[in-house]
Design an enzyme around this catalytic site. Structure first.
Site, PDB file in Angstrom:
ATOM      1  N   GLY A  32      -0.805  -3.262   0.760  1.00  0.00           N
ATOM      2  CA  GLY A  32      -1.815  -3.146  -0.291  1.00  0.00           C
ATOM      3  C   GLY A  32      -1.812  -4.343  -1.209  1.00  0.00           C
ATOM      4  CG  ASN A  33      -5.084  -5.542  -3.053  1.00  0.00           C
ATOM      5  OD1 ASN A  33      -5.526  -5.146  -4.133  1.00  0.00           O
ATOM      6  ND2 ASN A  33      -5.707  -5.325  -1.899  1.00  0.00           N
ATOM      7  NE  ARG A  34       0.468  -8.225  -8.511  1.00  0.00           N
ATOM      8  CZ  ARG A  34       0.313  -8.788  -9.689  1.00  0.00           C
ATOM      9  NH1 ARG A  34       0.368  -8.066 -10.785  1.00  0.00           N
ATOM     10  NH2 ARG A  34       0.096 -10.077  -9.779  1.00  0.00           N
ATOM     11  CB  SER A  35      -7.419  -4.964  -6.705  1.00  0.00           C
ATOM     12  OG  SER A  35      -8.656  -4.769  -7.357  1.00  0.00           O
TER      13      SER A  35
END
Ligand code: C5P
Length: 227
Positions: free
Chosen positions: A29-32
């Site tokens: 995943g990512n931190r958005s």
């Protein structure tokens, strides 16, 4: 109140970050946070647009900031986002891809949880490229349809602008909204700072401030580009 300069327009906004499963309990995943996309949706609704938000893993407290009347479609992975956005885009006048889409996904998703017992002390994972959703939308755009992409860049100044121009051209989008990010700025903060690059490489808008202020500057650039 603000001018209803988006009245009669159908807009689709993607926001949040996709999660690509590795096994039943893990993902890449990512931190958005989805905050900029939610601000774009609220601003568009205030300016009279009919808004669909395609949301990937946005926290309830962030989604809670949405105004009534914004239609929300929830998705998990990049492929799910592609389906939902492509579907909504078929009747949209403007599509803004503000989501952080995973460039790659695991080539295989394990049926059961990966364990140290089966994996050993070093793990190699094969990833395959996800489709570039916004480039696909731009390639298939109807006449009169405006496609907007975002780009988070860790470069700055002239180099940032050069990279932005190349990226706008490569994806063939009408507008590219670029912001400088780093470990401590951009994704999770409440403020943002962007430059919007248009078709001829010109800087069509520049904004810094709250994500709502940035959202209004992006819509100003969209309205100007459609004249
Ligand atoms: O190439 P890059 O990932 O920096 O481009 C970011 C822009 O492209 C964003 O608008 C993002 O939503 C979109 N994107 C996409 N599909 C992908 C990767 C990014 O639509 N697979």
């Amino acid at each position: 109140g603000r001018a209803q300069d988006l009245a009669g327009l159908r807009v689709v906004i993607s926001a949040g970050g996709t999660r690509e499963p590795l096994d039943p309990v893990r993902f890449l995943g990512n931190r958005s946070s989805g905050r900029q996309g939610v601000a774009l949706a609220v601003a568009a609704a205030d300016r009279g647009a009919e808004v669909t938000l395609v949301a990937a893993h946005i926290d309830g407290d962030v989604l809670g900031g949405l105004s009534d009347g914004v239609k929300v479609v929830s998705v998990g992975t990049a492929l799910e986002m592609q389906d939902a956005v492509t579907d909504a885009a078929s009747v949209a006048d403007v599509v803004v891809m503000a989501a952080a889409v995973a460039d790659y996904r695991p080539a295989e998703v394990a049926e059961s949880k990966l364990t140290k017992e089966t994996q050993g002390d070093r793990v190699t994972m094969e990833l395959v490229e996800n489709p570039d959703i916004v480039a696909g939308l731009a390639a298939g755009r109807r006449s009169g349809q405006t496609i907007v992409a975002f780009a988070a860049e860790t470069s700055s100044g002239d180099e940032l602008l050069q990279r932005a121009r190349r990226k706008r051209e490569r994806k063939d989008v009408d507008l590219l909204v670029v912001n400088e990010v780093g470990w401590t700025r951009g994704f999770e903060s409440t403020d943002n700072e962007v430059v919007v690059v248009g078709r001829s490489g010109e800087v069509s808008a520049q904004a810094s401030g709250s994500k709502r202020e940035v959202a209004d500057a992006v819509w100003d650039a969209v309205v100007a580009s459609r004249r």
